[in-house]
Design a protein around this motif. Structure first.
Motif, PDB file in Angstrom:
ATOM      1  N   HIS A  63       0.835  -1.204   0.000  1.00  9.55           N
ATOM      2  CA  HIS A  63       0.000   0.000   0.000  1.00  9.55           C
ATOM      3  C   HIS A  63       0.869   1.254   0.000  1.00  9.55           C
ATOM      4  CE1 HIS A  63      -3.673   2.253   0.596  1.00  9.55           C
ATOM      5  NE2 HIS A  63      -3.156   2.856   1.656  1.00  9.55           N
ATOM      6  N   LYS A  64       1.865   1.258   0.846  1.00 12.00           N
ATOM      7  CA  LYS A  64       2.780   2.401   0.904  1.00 12.00           C
ATOM      8  C   LYS A  64       3.523   2.569  -0.416  1.00 12.00           C
ATOM      9  CE  LYS A  64       6.646   4.237   3.623  1.00 12.00           C
ATOM     10  NZ  LYS A  64       7.553   3.989   4.781  1.00 12.00           N
ATOM     11  N   TRP A  65       3.936   1.444  -0.995  1.00 10.27           N
ATOM     12  CA  TRP A  65       4.664   1.483  -2.271  1.00 10.27           C
ATOM     13  C   TRP A  65       3.782   2.042  -3.382  1.00 10.27           C
ATOM     14  CZ3 TRP A  65       4.182  -0.553  -7.152  1.00 10.27           C
ATOM     15  CH2 TRP A  65       5.334  -0.578  -7.947  1.00 10.27           C
ATOM     16  N   TYR A  66       2.533   1.591  -3.456  1.00  5.42           N
ATOM     17  CA  TYR A  66       1.605   2.084  -4.482  1.00  5.42           C
ATOM     18  C   TYR A  66       1.379   3.589  -4.353  1.00  5.42           C
ATOM     19  CZ  TYR A  66       0.027  -2.520  -6.214  1.00  5.42           C
ATOM     20  OH  TYR A  66      -0.062  -3.752  -6.802  1.00  5.42           O
ATOM     21  N   PHE A  69       2.405   5.917  -7.558  1.00  2.49           N
ATOM     22  CA  PHE A  69       1.372   6.455  -8.450  1.00  2.49           C
ATOM     23  C   PHE A  69       0.702   7.687  -7.822  1.00  2.49           C
ATOM     24  CE2 PHE A  69       1.532   1.848  -9.278  1.00  2.49           C
ATOM     25  CZ  PHE A  69       1.820   1.857 -10.642  1.00  2.49           C
ATOM     26  N   GLU A  70       0.781   8.802  -8.510  1.00  8.95           N
ATOM     27  CA  GLU A  70       0.140  10.018  -8.012  1.00  8.95           C
ATOM     28  C   GLU A  70      -1.379   9.901  -8.021  1.00  8.95           C
ATOM     29  OE1 GLU A  70       1.475  13.387 -10.158  1.00  8.95           O
ATOM     30  OE2 GLU A  70       3.566  13.239  -9.470  1.00  8.95           O
ATOM     31  N   ASP A  71      -1.910   9.099  -8.951  1.00  8.05           N
ATOM     32  CA  ASP A  71      -3.365   8.962  -9.072  1.00  8.05           C
ATOM     33  C   ASP A  71      -3.905   7.723  -8.349  1.00  8.05           C
ATOM     34  OD1 ASP A  71      -2.087   7.212 -10.813  1.00  8.05           O
ATOM     35  OD2 ASP A  71      -3.657   7.330 -12.344  1.00  8.05           O
ATOM     36  N   TYR A  72      -3.132   7.221  -7.391  1.00 10.61           N
ATOM     37  CA  TYR A  72      -3.599   6.025  -6.674  1.00 10.61           C
ATOM     38  C   TYR A  72      -4.861   6.374  -5.886  1.00 10.61           C
ATOM     39  CZ  TYR A  72      -3.292   1.484  -4.438  1.00 10.61           C
ATOM     40  OH  TYR A  72      -3.559   0.192  -4.034  1.00 10.61           O
ATOM     41  N   PRO A  73      -5.902   5.519  -5.946  1.00  8.03           N
ATOM     42  CA  PRO A  73      -7.187   5.836  -5.286  1.00  8.03           C
ATOM     43  C   PRO A  73      -7.024   6.184  -3.807  1.00  8.03           C
ATOM     44  CG  PRO A  73      -7.409   3.895  -6.680  1.00  8.03           C
ATOM     45  CD  PRO A  73      -5.947   4.226  -6.647  1.00  8.03           C
TER      46      PRO A  73
END
Length: 265
Positions: A243-246, A250-254
């Motif tokens: 989760h932290k990595w995502y 990704f700037e647009d991660y939900p």
């Protein structure tokens, strides 16, 4: 197999005592693992490092390391005097375990697309764990576990079996989504979407945690509970790291997506 077990253990009481000790030791190792994972991630996949040994092909690693959890239990059931395998609760619980590891050993590795090599230390530890856990779970269920005749209709067994099935399907579906993130020829990471990934970053981990928590509820033993606890510790850490990595990747991660438990964390 019977002659080997007779050589290793002087009596059935002695073997059952060792099985119990193995379960308590697994809980102890879960506690130690919890604290160690506060400072580092389990070193495989995107967190792989050469510090932990030479790389092993990911398909080969998954196939070999998971094998003991399928073939050792089968040997215990088929080639020993398995006193409890004629009982329905024991049969169903053994079937749950074997169903998971049939898929994990003979199907999952060969569906992997790409995938980073696994460091040898991670591969070796997983292999040893599968021997340890495969023996502990199935030897107890096939030879020692005793349930009342009504156990398959008991709320704990019914709820546990349903949880196991939901978790197993969630795990398989989530792996399917992850495998199909990239089109042929594409490289790099993408945001997983669909299924439980709409709610959590670690949908595959949530599925497996749910699966073994259900198994533990249905089996109602220290052996199954120890496995569920250990699995929860390792995969919770993995989900939080993902989760932290995502989020960093990704700037647009939900923004509404949680790490492991929908709407909570």
């Amino acid at each position: 197999m019977d002659s080997l077990l007779s050589w290793l253990f002087s009596s059935q009481e002695d073997e059952l005592y060792i099985l119990d000790l193995m379960a308590y030791f697994m809980v102890f190792m879960a506690v130690c693992t919890f604290f160690s994972l506060l400072f580092q991630n389990v070193p495989y996949g995107r967190y792989a490092s050469s510090v932990y040994g030479f790389p092993v092909n990911v398909k080969f690693a998954w196939f070999i390391q998971e094998m003991p959890s399928l073939f050792l239990p089968l040997a215990l059931v088929l080639w020993t005097s398995s006193a409890k395998t004629s009982l329905l609760p024991n049969q169903l619980l053994i079937a749950m375990f074997l169903c998971h590891y049939f898929q994990r050993t003979l199907i999952y590795p060969f569906l992997i697309r790409g995938g980073k090599p696994t460091p040898f230390a991670s591969f070796a530890l997983a292999f040893v764990f599968c021997i340890y856990n495969g023996y502990m779970q199935i030897r107890y269920l096939s030879h020692y576990a005793e349930y009342p005749a009504y156990w398959v209709s008991h709320p704990c067994f019914i709820a546990g079996s349903c949880l196991w099935l939901v978790g197993w399907l969630m795990n398989i579906h989530s792996d399917h989504i992850l495998r199909n993130l990239r089109k042929p020829g594409e490289t790099g990471y993408k945001i997983p979407r669909g299924g439980m990934f709409q709610y959590v970053s670690g949908a595959n981990f949530l599925g497996e945690i749910t699966e073994w928590a259900g198994f533990a509820l249905a089996a109602h033993s220290i052996h199954s509970s120890a496995f569920a606890i250990f699995t929860t510790v390792v995969l919770t850490s993995r989900a939080m790291a993902h989760h932290k990595w995502y989020i960093n990747k990704f700037e647009d991660y939900p923004k509404s997506r949680k790490a492991l438990i929908p709407f909570v964390i």
